[in-house]
Structures are given as structure tokens and as C-alpha cells.
Design a protein around this motif. Structure first.
Motif, mmCIF file in Angstrom:
data_model
loop_
_atom_site.group_PDB
_atom_site.id
_atom_site.type_symbol
_atom_site.label_atom_id
_atom_site.label_comp_id
_atom_site.label_asym_id
_atom_site.label_seq_id
_atom_site.Cartn_x
_atom_site.Cartn_y
_atom_site.Cartn_z
ATOM 1 N N GLY A 102 -143.403 5.268 102.751
ATOM 2 C CA GLY A 102 -145.116 4.538 103.102
ATOM 3 C C GLY A 102 -145.092 3.030 104.007
ATOM 4 N N GLU A 103 -143.868 2.878 104.761
ATOM 5 C CA GLU A 103 -144.371 1.796 105.648
ATOM 6 C C GLU A 103 -145.092 2.419 107.043
ATOM 7 N N ALA A 104 -143.906 3.322 107.302
ATOM 8 C CA ALA A 104 -145.302 4.338 107.968
ATOM 9 C C ALA A 104 -146.411 4.825 108.085
ATOM 10 N N GLY A 105 -147.070 5.596 106.897
ATOM 11 C CA GLY A 105 -148.185 5.352 106.742
ATOM 12 C C GLY A 105 -148.972 4.556 106.733
ATOM 13 N N ILE A 106 -148.464 3.053 106.090
ATOM 14 C CA ILE A 106 -149.875 1.893 106.400
ATOM 15 C C ILE A 106 -149.587 1.520 107.739
ATOM 16 N N GLY A 130 -146.024 3.353 94.327
ATOM 17 C CA GLY A 130 -145.286 2.852 94.769
ATOM 18 C C GLY A 130 -143.743 3.491 94.835
ATOM 19 N N ASP A 131 -143.736 4.380 94.648
ATOM 20 C CA ASP A 131 -142.598 5.166 94.962
ATOM 21 C C ASP A 131 -142.024 5.516 96.055
ATOM 22 N N LEU A 132 -141.197 3.878 96.388
ATOM 23 C CA LEU A 132 -141.146 4.203 98.113
ATOM 24 C C LEU A 132 -139.337 4.709 98.243
ATOM 25 N N ASN A 133 -138.749 5.388 98.955
ATOM 26 C CA ASN A 133 -137.381 5.828 98.853
ATOM 27 C C ASN A 133 -137.232 5.798 101.201
ATOM 28 N N ILE A 134 -138.317 6.357 102.091
ATOM 29 C CA ILE A 134 -137.681 5.855 103.441
ATOM 30 C C ILE A 134 -138.113 5.605 103.938
ATOM 31 N N GLY A 135 -137.560 4.963 105.243
ATOM 32 C CA GLY A 135 -137.980 3.818 105.669
ATOM 33 C C GLY A 135 -137.859 1.787 105.082
ATOM 34 N N GLY A 155 -140.672 -8.049 100.554
ATOM 35 C CA GLY A 155 -141.122 -8.533 101.104
ATOM 36 C C GLY A 155 -141.602 -8.349 103.335
ATOM 37 N N ASP A 156 -140.512 -6.607 103.740
ATOM 38 C CA ASP A 156 -141.039 -6.776 104.919
ATOM 39 C C ASP A 156 -142.498 -6.279 104.866
ATOM 40 N N LEU A 157 -142.740 -5.288 103.690
ATOM 41 C CA LEU A 157 -144.160 -4.567 103.774
ATOM 42 C C LEU A 157 -145.049 -6.190 103.211
ATOM 43 N N LYS A 158 -145.089 -6.609 102.841
ATOM 44 C CA LYS A 158 -145.651 -7.939 102.352
ATOM 45 C C LYS A 158 -146.002 -8.484 103.163
ATOM 46 N N ALA A 159 -145.308 -8.844 105.036
ATOM 47 C CA ALA A 159 -145.228 -9.917 105.555
ATOM 48 C C ALA A 159 -146.530 -9.025 106.573
#
Length: 623
Positions: free
Chosen positions: A311-315, A340-345, A350-354
Motif C-alpha cells: 500500500g505504501e508504494a501505491g499511495i 486496508g490489509d497491508l503486508n508489504i512495505g 503512523g508512517d502512512l499518516k505522516a
């Protein structure tokens, strides 16, 4: 006749077992193309498993139901000694631990899609919700000021509806009274054309339906409405999760159909990009004009699910696309559709919120469209939307998608007021105690009200925001004893204030879109604007009160005494009004259904404190 076969050496037997296992795996793979295409994660993990673990799959498959065992083809195996003669008990114990570790590292959906018999595969509920502690009563003499952020999210109501329609009571932390109330539209008066602010504010008092000696205060906000044709051009990025966990009818297929509804609303000046993520990320469709609907829909139709969830890379890629097509003065928004089922990256909230907060300051907002059930990470969905200057919605059906993306198109996309905060100061000569119903996750400190750096909720065109307080008037029996050593209210207040008709003083702060400086709105809340019975209050007040009561009843709150479904239904039925889209009629049906679900469990909960016990939490999580 005795068996004339001579024993096979142990090292040769092991070699035969490995060869057979490899051959069986190849045959099984050729007959399991659906699993391979839908779940890239399983293939990756299988390659990483040591040979000893692969042998263990054969040896302990029957004893360990969570290990996938391909069915071998019929073949003579008489020459091969039983597995127990090949692998010792001690070796099996060691291998079992290795298998357990491998399985524990796999995502939940790998277990369910790894070729197991679905009738025997346990469904692990990994849904995540933010913990909520119900607002308690406050003494005005100790805490006269209440401050909170506005909230126009509606996801809680749709998710609770999904629980009820599946025959379950919802997890208590999934029930947020403010989102339940604000799911519905109310016929509040629009701001006047010459109004200096983009919204109107209305207040009214009524007797509480569950305690006649107390009062309910309603604060109602109505945003100015905008026609779709007058909206600024929109630069939208559809960010779609296409990982393996989305390969269910109520997930990716629902998202595809939902986004097509939004595409139908687009104008030629609007543009859309489509980004997906699973193990990796991909720009499926670069910025495309809104009148190229067939092209956009074709790109959506070709989306398929499989793999992990980065999800992080996608965002990050979605934000890059949004910046590339950013429209100055326009609507620049990422719409994230996922379970919302993230499991990679990066998977830390908290990091995604930032990350989302940084992009918000750069002018790109983010809204979330949640789907799923047993693995649904609602806590993340709400946090991302709240910190991304967007709104959070849960899609349990195409009908809900039509409500959010078609009926409320302008509200969902066009922001008219940012960082809207409310602060109420109660007059201690008239109010003894108060409690805010809902908004637990939106609470602010007194000093944060004047701090323009503190983020708060945004409201869109035509949005309504409703907040309800329950009040104990001065002279009525309260919930807390008076303090022995504190001076009386009459010693503190000037004589002028003691005769005031002002029950409270309401202040609001908001920013116009794109501004860094807030504006202040102030208005008194007077006793004169009061009705003595909820049944003679306006129908919107009655209906909002019914919804708030249901939310509290579902949570097992002790703060509404014995007020239950029968009372809620009577109040809601008296306030159905025009009900153009049938939402209020649906609410009444849901109340009726909820009353029939696990009545003993509900009764037990209502006799306990607001915070559920560990046993009760386990019951809801298992549901």
C-alpha cells in the motif's frame, strides 16, 4: 506369501520421497491455475521453503489441517516404506515447528487460497477498529468547555448495516454515534446568499427522551450547496488495491462497478488517472479527460486481483500522478479503494499518516472507500482520510456507492470549509453537567481550538453536520456529587451572568480552502429556543436523536437507562418525513433486525459498564 521386498536404505527412501513430492507438486500446479493466478504470494513463499519443510508437508499433512496437501495421482507405492519409518518422531517435531513458522509468516488470505478444503479452513478475523471509550459526564464547574472537530464521515453506519444484514451484532468499536447520525441528510436551512460564511448554524433544545429531567442540545451545520456544473475542474486519481485479498465479489468487483458510477458524473474538463498496487505498483491509465468514459471504464474492467499488498508504494505513486496532473485552484484528490490489509512495505499506521499529512499540505487530499469484512482495517481507512483532508466511506453495496459517488457527488469532492472546529462553553448557572454524544475520536483540547496548525474535519458542498449534547440543568439530580471544598457557583459568577438566558456560548473556527488562517464564528445558545417534549421537536431533531439512541444501545451504553428498540422505533417512525431515497425506512428495518439478534447478549452488555469485558470483546471478534 511373505513380502520378498528388501528394505530400502534410509537415504534412498528420502530421495524417493523428495522426487515424488516434486512430481506431485508439478501435477498439482497444473491443476491449480486459479490459485497461482490469484495468489502470487503463495508461489513466492513456496520457493523459499526448504526441502525439509516440503517433505514435512507430506508427512504431517493429515495431522496439521492448515498445511496444503496436494492429492497424489493413483500409483503403486508398495515399495516405499511408511513415512513413520523414514522420519523419526524427533525430526517430525522439528519440521512441524518450521512449518508453523512458515505458515505464520503467510498473509491470512494465503492460507484461505492455498488449495485447502474451504469447509475445514478456519476463517481468522483480523479486522481492525480504533478503540473507543464513550464520552462521560462532565461537571461544568470543573470543565465548562467542550472542544471537538467536525466529522462528515459515514463509514460507520454502512459497516454496522453490513454486520446487521449478515445476522451479527457489530463490534462495539465499529459503532461511532456521530457517523451514524451524519449518514443521513437533514433539511436544515441553507446559509443566506449574503452570509459571510459558507455554512449556516442552528441550535435547538429539547427534553431528553430517555430522561425527562434532562435536555438534549442539537447543534446543526448546513454547508452551502453547489451545482455540479459550477465545481472547479477535478484532477482525480483512482488508487485501487488489486492484491489477493481483494479477489472476492464484495471487494474488487464492487470497487470496479462503484468507480464506473463516478466516471459517469465526470465532465470534459475533469481528468482521471488509475493506479493499482499489489506486490508492485502500476499506472494503468495516465491522466485521461472525463469525456473519455469508454477508455476509463475499459481500464477499470481489466483490473484483476492477486499478490501481496504494498500500500505504501501505491499511495506514493498515486500522489506522484496527482502532482503530475495537478490543477491550480481545482479539485486534486486521491480516491483510495481497499480493504486496508497491508503486508508489504511500510505498514505502520503512523508512517502512512505522516505521508498523507505531507501531501495534504502540498494541496493533494485523500478520501478512502473501504470494502471487505474479516480482514478489514477500518482503523487505517479512517486515519488516512481524516489526515488527508478527505472523507471515509464504507461500501457494502453498489447502492451505497451510488449514494456516496452520485447522490453526494459534490459533497464528496468539493470542499467549502477546511479544519472546522467547534467549541461550546456552558453557563454554570444554568447547566450542571453535560456529555457529548459521539465524536470520541475527534476530541480536541481547549487550546487546539485556536491553533491553526491543528488539523480538523472538512465539510463539502451541501454537507450537514449534527452534534448532540445531553445536559443536566442546574437544580436537577446529576451523576456526580458536589465537591466539599469548592466555592459555589453563585460565589464565582457576576450577578449579570446568573440571570442570563444563555445556556452556552458556541464558537466555530474554519479556513476557506487554500487559506492558512482561520475565521471565527460565535453565537449564543439560548434557553428560549427549547421545546419541553422531543415529540414536538422538528422531525430532523427527532430522527437524529433516534439514530444516536440506537448507536448507544448497540454499544451497550448504560447512559440511556432502559431506552431500547421499541422506543427508538416509535421516535424514528414519527420522523420519517419525505425520505426520498428510503434511507430512513431502511434505518427502521435495521433497528427491528438488531432487536432480534442475540437479545440475551445485548441484555448482558447493557447491564455492564460502557467498556466491554475481554470475554465480550472476544464474542464480537469471533462474529
Amino acid at each position: 506369501m511373505k513380502n520378498s521386498h528388501s528394505p530400502i536404505p534410509k537415504h534412498r527412501a528420502l530421495s524417493l520421497i523428495i522426487s515424488c513430492a516434486f512430481g506431485i507438486s508439478l501435477i498439482a500446479c497444473s491443476s491449480s491455475s486459479r490459485v497461482e493466478t490469484q495468489n502470487e504470494a503463495k508461489a513466492d513463499l513456496a520457493l523459499q521453503m526448504p526441502a525439509k519443510t516440503q517433505i514435512a508437508e507430506m508427512v504431517v499433512a493429515e495431522a496439521k489441517p492448515n498445511v496444503y496437501m496436494p492429492q497424489p495421482l493413483e500409483a503403486p507405492m508398495a515399495a516405499i516404506p511408511p513415512p513413520a519409518l523414514i522420519v523419526s518422531t524427533r525430526e517430525m517435531s522439528t519440521v512441524s515447528k518450521v512449518v508453523d513458522q512458515q505458515m505464520q509468516q503467510m498473509p491470512a488470505y494465503v492460507h484461505s487460497n492455498a488449495g485447502m478444503d474451504s469447509a475445514h479452513a478456519p476463517i481468522v478475523n483480523t479486522a481492525k477498529y480504533q478503540k473507543i471509550q464513550e464520552n462521560s459526564w462532565k461537571l461544568v464547574t470543573e470543565e465548562p468547555v467542550s472542544t471537538f472537530s467536525a466529522d462528515v464521515d459515514t463509514g460507520s453506519y454502512a459497516n454496522v448495516r453490513r454486520f446487521i444484514q449478515q445476522g451479527q451484532l457489530p463490534n462495539p468499536d465499529a459503532i461511532r454515534a456521530e457517523e451514524m447520525v451524519n449518514y443521513f441528510s437533514y433539511d436544515y436551512a441553507l446559509p443566506k446568499k449574503d452570509n459571510a460564511h459558507p455554512f449556516s448554524v442552528h441550535t435547538q433544545l429539547s427534553a431528553s427522551p430517555w430522561n425527562a429531567s434532562r435536555q438534549l442540545l442539537r447543534i446543526a451545520i448546513k454547508g452551502k450547496d453547489l451545482a455540479k456544473e459550477t465545481l472547479p475542474a477535478a484532477n482525480l486519481v483512482f488508487l485501487v488495491d488489486v492484491s489477493g485479498s481483494m479477489d472476492m465479489p464484495d471487494r474488487l468487483p464492487l470497487v470496479r462497478s462503484s468507480l464506473k458510477l463516478l466516471v459517469a458524473q465526470l465532465r470534459p474538463q475533469d481528468r482521471v488517472s488509475l493506479v493499482t498496487y499489489a506486490n508492485g505498483t502500476r499506472v494503468v491509465l495516465p491522466a485521461t479527460a472525463g469525456d473519455k468514459k469508454a477508455k476509463i471504464n475499459l481500464a477499470l474492467e481489466q483490473l484483476t486481483a492477486g499478490g501481496g499488498t504494498n500500500g505504501e508504494a501505491g499511495i506514493k505513486l498515486a500522489y506522484a500522478q496527482a502532482h503530475a496532473g495537478q490543477i491550480q485552484g481545482g479539485i486534486n484528490r486521491v480516491l483510495l479503494a481497499t480493504d486496508g490489509d497491508l503486508n508489504i512495505g511500510v505498514t505502520n499506521d503512523g508512517d502512512l499518516k505522516a505521508l498523507v499529512e505531507r501531501e495534504r499540505k502540498a494541496g493533494i487530499s485523500l478520501s478512502t472507500l473501504g470494502v471487505g469484512d474479516d480482514n478489514y482495517n477500518e482503523a487505517l481507512m479512517k486515519k488516512l482520510a481524516d489526515n488527508g483532508d478527505g472523507s471515509y466511506h464504507y461500501l457494502d453495496s453498489l447502492q451505497e456507492a451510488h449514494k456516496v459517488l452520485v447522490n453526494e457527488y459534490t459533497s464528496t469532492l468539493a470542499t467549502i470549509a477546511q479544519d472546522l472546529k467547534l467549541q461550546v462553553e456552558f453557563n454554570p448557572t444554568l447547566v450542571k453537567e453535560y456529555r457529548l454524544i459521539g465524536y470520541e475520536l475527534r476530541a480536541l483540547t481547549r487550546e487546539q481550538f485556536n491553533d491553526d496548525k491543528v488539523d480538523a474535519g472538512d465539510i463539502g458542498a451541501g454537507h450537514t453536520v449534527t452534534a448532540l449534547y445531553e445536559i443536566v440543568p442546574k437544580g436537577s439530580k446529576g451523576n456526580m456529587d458536589a465537591l466539599r471544598y469548592q466555592p459555589s457557583t453563585s460565589d464565582k459568577m457576576p450577578a449579570k451572568e446568573s440571570t442570563s438566558d444563555e445556556l452556552a456560548w458556541l464558537k466555530l473556527r474554519y479556513k476557506t480552502p487554500g487559506s492558512d488562517q482561520s475565521q471565527l464564528v460565535e453565537t449564543p445558545i439560548k434557553q428560549a429556543n427549547r421545546v419541553d417534549n422531543i415529540n414536538v421537536a422538528d422531525q430532523d431533531f427527532r430522527f437524529a436523536t433516534a439514530v444516536a439512541a440506537w448507536a448507544q444501545w448497540l454499544r451497550g451504553s448504560s447512559l440511556i437507562a432502559n431506552y431500547g428498540p421499541k422506543d427508538i422505533l416509535a421516535l424514528a417512525n414519527s420522523a420519517r418525513g419525505d425520505d426520498r431515497f428510503g434511507h430512513r425506512a431502511e434505518f427502521i428495518r435495521l433497528v427491528e433486525l438488531s432487536a432480534a439478534l442475540h437479545p440475551a447478549q445485548v441484555k448482558k452488555m447493557r447491564n455492564k459498564p460502557a467498556k466491554p469485558s475481554a470475554a465480550e470483546t472476544a464474542v464480537f471478534e469471533s462474529d
